[in-house]
Scaffold this motif. Structure first.
Motif: not given
Length: 102
Positions: A9-35
């Protein structure tokens, strides 16, 4: 067994957090590129508008200059007409004087 499940469960939670962080980074990158693309498009539109306005302004300046030249030409023509009318009056007066003397 419970420790293994908890560990998983702890390992899965860490993976979920990393995936969410990567998702936020990608969204920020896409938003910057859009701007950036939006800013570039805006600047291109403004530049294009300025390029269109510049010839229009020079065309307006040329039209104004042509108008002023036409006014000057009309004034020259009017002064020529006044001079010719004066000369014609003088010639008519001379002809009348010659007829009166005869």
């Amino acid at each position: 067994m419970a420790a293994q499940l908890n560990n998983i469960r702890l390992k899965l939670e860490e993976k979920r957090r990393r995936i969410e962080q990567d998702k936020r980074r990608m969204e920020l990158a896409v938003n910057r590129q859009r701007q950036q693309l939006g800013q570039q498009a805006f600047l291109q539109a403004v530049t294009r508008e300025m390029a269109i306005e510049a010839p229009n302004q020079s065309a307006d300046n040329a039209a104004l200059e042509q108008y002023q030249q036409s006014i000057a030409n009309l004034q020259d023509i009017q002064s020529d007409i006044a001079r010719l009318a004066s000369q014609q009056n003088q010639l008519q007066q001379q002809q009348q004087q010659q007829h009166q003397q005869q």
